[in-house]
Structure formats: C-alpha cells, structure tokens
Design an enzyme around this catalytic site. Structure first.
Site, PDB file in Angstrom:
ATOM      1  N   ARG A 139       3.195  -1.900  11.018  1.00  0.00           N
ATOM      2  CA  ARG A 139       3.288  -3.173  10.304  1.00  0.00           C
ATOM      3  C   ARG A 139       4.155  -2.988   9.070  1.00  0.00           C
ATOM      4  O   ARG A 139       3.934  -2.058   8.287  1.00  0.00           O
ATOM      5  CB  ARG A 139       1.907  -3.694   9.898  1.00  0.00           C
ATOM      6  CG  ARG A 139       1.966  -5.139   9.376  1.00  0.00           C
ATOM      7  CD  ARG A 139       0.598  -5.732   9.145  1.00  0.00           C
ATOM      8  NE  ARG A 139       0.693  -7.180   9.027  1.00  0.00           N
ATOM      9  CZ  ARG A 139      -0.355  -7.975   8.793  1.00  0.00           C
ATOM     10  NH1 ARG A 139      -1.572  -7.470   8.669  1.00  0.00           N
ATOM     11  NH2 ARG A 139      -0.200  -9.280   8.716  1.00  0.00           N
ATOM     12  N   TYR A 148       0.852  -1.185   0.000  1.00  0.00           N
ATOM     13  CA  TYR A 148       0.000   0.000   0.000  1.00  0.00           C
ATOM     14  C   TYR A 148       0.895   1.244   0.000  1.00  0.00           C
ATOM     15  O   TYR A 148       2.118   1.150  -0.099  1.00  0.00           O
ATOM     16  CB  TYR A 148      -0.979  -0.073   1.165  1.00  0.00           C
ATOM     17  CG  TYR A 148      -1.893  -1.280   1.072  1.00  0.00           C
ATOM     18  CD1 TYR A 148      -2.734  -1.438  -0.034  1.00  0.00           C
ATOM     19  CD2 TYR A 148      -1.873  -2.287   2.026  1.00  0.00           C
ATOM     20  CE1 TYR A 148      -3.543  -2.565  -0.156  1.00  0.00           C
ATOM     21  CE2 TYR A 148      -2.680  -3.418   1.909  1.00  0.00           C
ATOM     22  CZ  TYR A 148      -3.516  -3.550   0.809  1.00  0.00           C
ATOM     23  OH  TYR A 148      -4.297  -4.659   0.678  1.00  0.00           O
TER      24      TYR A 148
END
Length: 801
Positions: free
Chosen positions: A630, A582
């Site tokens: 993350r 992303y």
C-alpha cells in the site's frame, strides 16, 4: 440599484436582462470592448437542467434560444476504426453569435444601456459611483488582476493544447474522434450547433503538438481575431478522414492552453466576479457559457431576495460556490483523462468507450444503463468475454453477464470470489497487541457480509511499532494464536479471503486512540519513536529520533518474523504498509526523509529501506500466496511526493515481486491539503494501473470515498482498477456486498449468503409497498434497445442547409 457591468458576453447580458425584468427601475450599464457582432468561438452547449432554469426565468429569451437549437441525444466514439454509440444523453447547442444577438436584443428591449467598442471606466471609480459592479470580463479578467490580493486567484495552466474551430460537416451527434497519428494521439470534440455548422475542437498533449510541428507555426504573437492559418491547414490534412470532404472554419482560432481558474473569493466590497473571471471548467464536460448563465441567474435571484448588496453577494457565493466546485472537480477529472489519453489507447473499443463516457465520474455504470441499456449490455458482454473463468450459476443480467464487481479474481494461488475489499481500518481495540473478540466479530462480520477480501487493520511488528496502546501486533505467540482464530473463522464460515497488513508506526507512534485525540501524543506510558529524520509529524507531535542503520536492520528482521507468523496463522495475503506517513512511508517522502546517507536524497535512495523490508518478507512468505504493497500516491503538500513519484515507487515494488498495488494517498504530513471528493483517489490508481499494473501483470486496488456499487462497477469496467476497497461503508453496513448483490438482482456464487442468513436475502418491505405498476405501453421496445436515441437531422424539421 445602479449597476455597472464590465463585459458584454452572455454572463453580463443575461444578468442585466434578469435584473431589469425583476425591477425595471434598476439603472444598468454594460461596457463591452468589442463590437456587437464580434464573437469568438462557435457553438455553445446547454443541459436540459440549465434550459429549464432559463425557461422559468425568462420565457422570451428561452423561446428565442429554442428556435436556434440543434438537439440530439447520442454520443459517437470513433476509435481504432470502430464506432460505439451511446444514447440518452440529451444535448442542445446553438451558435454563440446567435445567443449574443438574442441577449443583446432582450437587454435593449428592457432598457439596459450597452456601450460597445468601449473600455469600462476604472473599477475603483465604478465601485464608488454604483451600488454593484459586476466583473464579467472573462478568463483574462482585468478586475480580478487588479484586486488579486483579495480574490486570491489560482490559475492552473494545463498540459494539452487545443484549438477551437468549426466545420461545414453537420454532425448528427456528439462526436469524439480518437486519431492515432505518427506523432501521437489527437482527439476531436465535435457537435452540431446549426443546420450548417458543427463545432470542431482539436486537442492533443503538448508533446504530440510539438512532434507534429505545430510549435513552429505558433511561435509568434497573433493579433486579436487573427487565425493560425498554417496550423489549420495542417490539421485539415491530418484530419481529412474525420472531415469527410468538408472544410475547417476559423474564428480567432489559434492554439490555447486551457487554464483552470479558481478564486479564494468572488467578492470584494460591491465588486463581484462572474463566469470565466471567477471560474472555468474544461470544455470536455460542457459549456462555459452554461456556467456563466447559471451564475447570472443565481446572482440576480440572491440580490432580489435580500435587503442589501452585501448580503446578496454573500448568499450568492454561499449558494453557487458548491455547485461550481462540484462541476470543476468533474471537469478536472475529465481534462486529466484527456491529458493521459495515451494510457488508454490499448484498450478494447468497448472498454475505451465506457472509459471515455465515465471519465468525469459524474456518469456511472448505472447512470449509463438508465440512459442506454443496450450500450451497457454490450459492455457487459465484452467484460464477460475477457474473464479467465466463465461465471457459473449466475443469474442472467442483461445477457449472460453479471455486474463487474461480482467476477472472481485470481491472485497467485488464491481466488477472490468478487472484486470487493474491506479496507484496513484501525480499531484500537487490542490488549497488549493481542486481537480480541472485537476483532473476531469485526472481521468475521465483514467476511459473512460477502466481501471478496477482508483486510486487517495495520498489524504492528513490535511494541514500539504500534500507533497507539490499542493497536494490534504480530510479534508474540499469543498474538499469532489470536489471529489464527480470526483467520480460521473466516475460512470456515465464508468464501472470503483474509489478508494481514504489516506496518510500523514510525514517527506517528505513541499516540492516543482515535476517539481520545487522533495523533495526540500519549500523556503517560509512551515510548520513543523513530523516523528517517528527526522531524515531527505535526506541530504538536513528539519529535522522533533519527533511526540508525543498526535499528533498520533490526526492524527488517521484525517484519520478516511477523511475516512468518502471518503465514503460520493462515492469512491468504500479506500487505506491506508503505503509506499514510508510517515508518516505511516516511522514508519514501522527502518531507519526512532528509537524510544525507544512502537512504535519503534521491527517490532511488529513499526507496532502499522499504524495498529491503519487502524483500525480507518475500523471502519468508509462501510463494503461492500474493504480496501487496500500500502506497500514498501523493503527499498533498508542496515539496512532497506526487503521482509521478508514485508511479516510480509502484514500479520499483513491481520489479521486486509485488502482486498487488493498493493505491491510497496523503497522511504523510499534518499540513497536507487533500482534494477530497467522491472517488477522489481513483485517478491515482488508474494511472498506476495503466503504467505499472498492466505492463507487469499486477492487480491494482482503488480506494478513497468510494461507497456505492455503481461507482465500483464503473471503476472496474473502465479498467481504472482491478479491485475496489470499501472502508466506512462497511462500518455502516457489514453486509454491504451482499446487499449490493440484492440491489442489482444478482444471486450467484460471487455473493453467496451464509446458510443461516439466507432467509434475509430479500430486502424487507418498508412502511408502504406500492403494487406492481400497470402496463402503459401498447408496443414494447425491443429487449435491450435504447428508447432514447436521437440524432440531429435539421432537414427533417424543414430547416434548409
């Protein structure tokens, strides 16, 4: 059949003996370049499973082997002046030279022709004149090299140096000596193989090897059979305590770099690779001879069961390859553990011993308990002793401990009741970014199921930051109210904490929901996507627009506003999503980020924007609540990030104030090639924990194909992670954590059943329930003691030294 065998090692000899036994009319010839008595190496080790197969296939070979075996079941780990022993393992070892004599004698008795001191004829000639050509010509296989374009070999040269030696010190068990030297850590793998000798393999990282000066001795070519006498003399001096007055013995002993051999295929027409020519597995998990003889048995069986050589070879590879690949995965984990052993040498002796024993992920917490309950009870006691808060109201397991997964963990101002995290999983069920009753039930059920921390899916910071039209957001008042409803339910009805994961889809946005076509662009109603560079995620993906500096400022503000909304909604933890390709993740990877400004190029530059976003969130997030990040530890693609880069990325976030590092991998490029397998991402979390987490006091989350409480306990107890995230298993069973507690006979505050559910806290009986077993022991074993301890003591069986 007319069969040509190139190589007279255990693989070629055993295969020939089995084929002759199956059909005496087979015409089998072996070519071996060495003399009958030439052999390199010392002891070879077999598992009970392999020995069972050998006994069934050829009782005469098995009987002759069993007369030579040294047998034991203990493993001793010598570390920092202390010894830890684990029993119940089950080993049998013998001299490689004796094994060759047994196999040579059996082949001669069965009528196999063996040409010693003779190079085989050209493989093309043999292929034309024989029904089958078996290439059992070892690690440096000439046949594999000859047809490399067909076999597709992948030769992975590793980072440690090792030397295969023996000693006249006869060990009683498998001995691991972890030696701290002025040059670094060296390790010895030792085991008995006769009444007079033990194998003594010395291994160390190349940097340690050079610092000790071994490179000066090895800086020349050695003749076949020649030993590196200077290195051996220095090793005898360094390892004098481990040798305990005994000497080192050499046999073609010089420094070796272990090479992992893999091949795209083992077959080329009627030519087949076997043993080290086809595959290798690191010596730390067992014997290459064991693998080679298993190969021989499987190949002989498949050829015997099928009507043609082609079909037999096809069936052989279909049957054998999954077994070999499974062993190679375990071997890879083991060899990488030993390469990184310096990361673990600050661990306490109990934890280090457990870590070593479970390094390949094939032996686990529960498996060790079956083998040696007393050993695991001791480790449990150590784990209890290091907890900040002694557990209250815990049911006794072993002593006064509980399974590792059921200890609490404090993260800043919150305390998780246990170490289980429900992984963020996209549900694609929001409406205009608003979470629905589906999210309330989905996340609420996981909290009621006992997980310590429940994570939302990636919650997007803008409409254009969504992956799909069904993705949830946190950029409107309505969305904030809906999330607050979910948070309030979790807090009111469970002991779980709930975290929000904030992210922006970047170039992976404007796609269909998963079940309509994952990563496929929307047919209608899409939106412009942005990325660090105008590079599509995959060949069928839309091309994103290169993001401008002004847009980066705007998106940073969007993250900050969403962070403020998350705090108002009452989330206990916030996680910044910098993984899986992303927007923030794509900035970190050189495969997606090819900018030439201050936000591209070096890793330091590629970190600028993700760190800016993190800092903006940290500025508005409550100081007493933890922040997590993350990351993808590797891109699984050439030219992309590796775990070395991930360590630097993790360190940068730690220095900017992260409290938790959530370690995943991949999904950065469509052409990735992940090495999937059980717990396959755990080594990444392990390394980041040792090099970043422990030094900075940061908790690390492991994730990735972890689905059993046994694996969870193993990861935690070995110190590979502080928390374990479970994804798909929670979709299968929302009460996964509570059921894991029942299965482990734990009933305490770390896995407390909601009052309405307590009537179901015992597993329902199945269709048939057997009664309690009768007592069949006249004298019970002492509580906690191992009943499977066995040492190799040859004098006890009348064998003289």
């Amino acid at each position: 059949m007319r069969i040509a065998v190139i190589g007279g090692g255990p693989a070629g000899l055993y295969f020939s003996a089995l084929m002759k036994q199956l059909d005496p009319t087979h015409d089998i010839t072996i070519w071996e370049r060495n003399a009958p008595d030439d052999t390199f190496g010392f002891g070879v080790v077999f598992s009970d499973e392999t020995l069972g197969g050998i006994e069934h296939a050829d009782e005469e070979i098995y009987r002759a082997m069993s007369e030579q075996f040294a047998r034991w079941s203990d493993i001793d780990i010598h570390y920092r002046g202390e010894v830890r022993t684990s029993g119940g393992q089950g080993f049998a070892a013998m001299s490689r030279k004796e094994l060759l004599r047994i196999l040579q004698r059996r082949c001669a008795d069965l009528g196999v022709t063996i040409h010693f001191r003779t190079l085989a004829p050209d493989v093309a000639e043999l292929s034309a004149t024989h029904d089958l050509v078996l290439a059992a010509d070892g690690l440096n296989s000439v046949v594999r090299t000859r047809f490399a374009d067909v076999f597709g070999p992948d030769l992975d040269r590793r980072h440690n140096k090792y030397m295969w030696l023996a000693t006249d010190r006869v060990f009683e068990a498998f001995e691991f000596f972890i030696k701290h030297t002025p040059y670094g850590v060296m390790q010895v793998h030792g085991y008995p193989f006769s009444a007079e000798q033990s194998t003594f393999i010395v291994e160390m990282h190349e940097s340690v090897w050079r610092k000790a000066g071994f490179d000066a001795f090895a800086d020349r070519a050695f003749l076949p059979g020649e030993n590196d006498e200077k290195s051996i003399a220095l090793l005898a001096e360094i390892l004098a305590d481990e040798l305990d007055g005994h000497g080192l013995q050499a046999n073609n002993s010089r420094w070796i770099d272990f090479t992992t051999v893999r091949n795209r295929t083992w077959r080329h027409g009627n030519v087949v690779l076997m043993g080290d020519a086809a595959h290798t597995a690191h010596f730390s998990i067992g014997s290459g001879t064991k693998l080679a003889m298993e190969d021989a048995l499987a190949l002989a069986a498949c050829l015997h069961e099928n009507d043609s050589v082609a079909t037999g070879l096809e069936k052989y590879e279909q049957e054998r390859r999954p077994v070999v690949e499974s062993i190679q995965r375990a071997a890879q984990a083991s060899l990488e553990w030993f390469e990184a052993i310096g990361n673990y040498t600050d661990q306490a002796p109990d934890q280090f011993a457990f870590n070593l024993l479970t390094r390949s992920r094939r032996i686990t917490y529960d498996n060790l308990r079956l083998r040696d309950n007393g050993f695991v009870n001791r480790i449990d006691g150590w784990y209890l002793s290091i907890q900040e808060d002694t557990p209250r109201n815990a049911v006794v397991i072993g002593d006064e401990t509980r399974p590792p997964m059921f200890y609490p963990l404090r993260l800043k101002g919150i305390e998780l009741p246990n170490r289980i995290v429900v992984s963020p999983m996209d549900m694609y069920s929001a409406v205009d970014g608003v979470p629905t009753d589906f999210h309330l039930v989905h996340l609420g059920s996981k909290a009621l199921g006992g997980a310590g921390l429940v994570m939302t899916e990636m919650v997007c910071v803008s409409p254009e930051g969504r992956i799909t039209p069904g993705c949830a957001g946190l950029y409107t008042t309505e969305q904030e109210r809906a999330w607050a409803r979910v948070v309030d339910f979790v807090h009111a009805n469970s002991h779980s904490k709930i975290g929000v994961q904030l992210g922006h889809s970047g170039r992976k946005g404007a796609t269909k929901v998963m079940w309509e076509g994952i990563d496929d662009p929307l047919d209608t109603g899409g939106w412009d996507t942005v990325a660090p560079s105008a590079i599509p995620y995959g060949p069928d993906s839309r091309t994103p627009r290169e993001i401008t500096c002004e847009e980066m400022d705007e998106i940073t503000e969007q993250f900050a506003r969403s962070g403020q909304a998350a705090a108002r909604a009452g989330f206990d933890l916030l996680e910044l999503h910098c993984a899986h390709g992303y927007l923030l993740s794509s900035f970190l990877s050189a495969l997606a980020n090819q900018r030439t400004d201050d936000f591209g190029g070096s890793l330091e530059n590629r970190l600028r924007f993700p760190l800016r976003v993190f800092d903006a969130i940290r500025a508005v997030w409550p100081a007493d609540r933890p922040l997590s990040v993350r990351i993808s530890a590797t891109d699984w693609a050439e030219g992309g990030n590796t775990v070395d880069d991930a360590v630097e990325i993790a360190r940068a976030f730690a220095e900017h104030g992260a409290d938790v590092l959530h370690v995943s991998s991949g999904q950065v490029v469509k052409h990735e090639k992940p090495a999937f397998g059980r717990s396959y991402q755990t080594p990444f979390a392990d390394r980041i924990r040792q090099e970043v987490g422990v030094p900075h006091g940061i908790s690390v989350v492991a994730v990735g194909a972890i689905s059993s409480y046994d694996d969870v306990n193993s990861v935690l107890l070995a110190g590979r992670a502080d928390l374990v995230a479970i994804g798909r298993a929670h979709l299968w069973d929302p009460q996964w954590t509570l059921h894991a507690a029942v299965d482990q006979q734990y009933a305490g505050e770390a896995a407390e059943w909601p009052a309405p559910f307590r009537a179901g806290n015992r597993k329902p009986p199945n269709g048939r329930t057997d009664g309690p077993p009768p007592r069949l022991q006249l004298i019970r074993a002492a509580e906690g003691a191992s009943t499977l301890r066995r040492r190799w003591q040859p004098l006890d069986v009348g064998v003289s030294r």
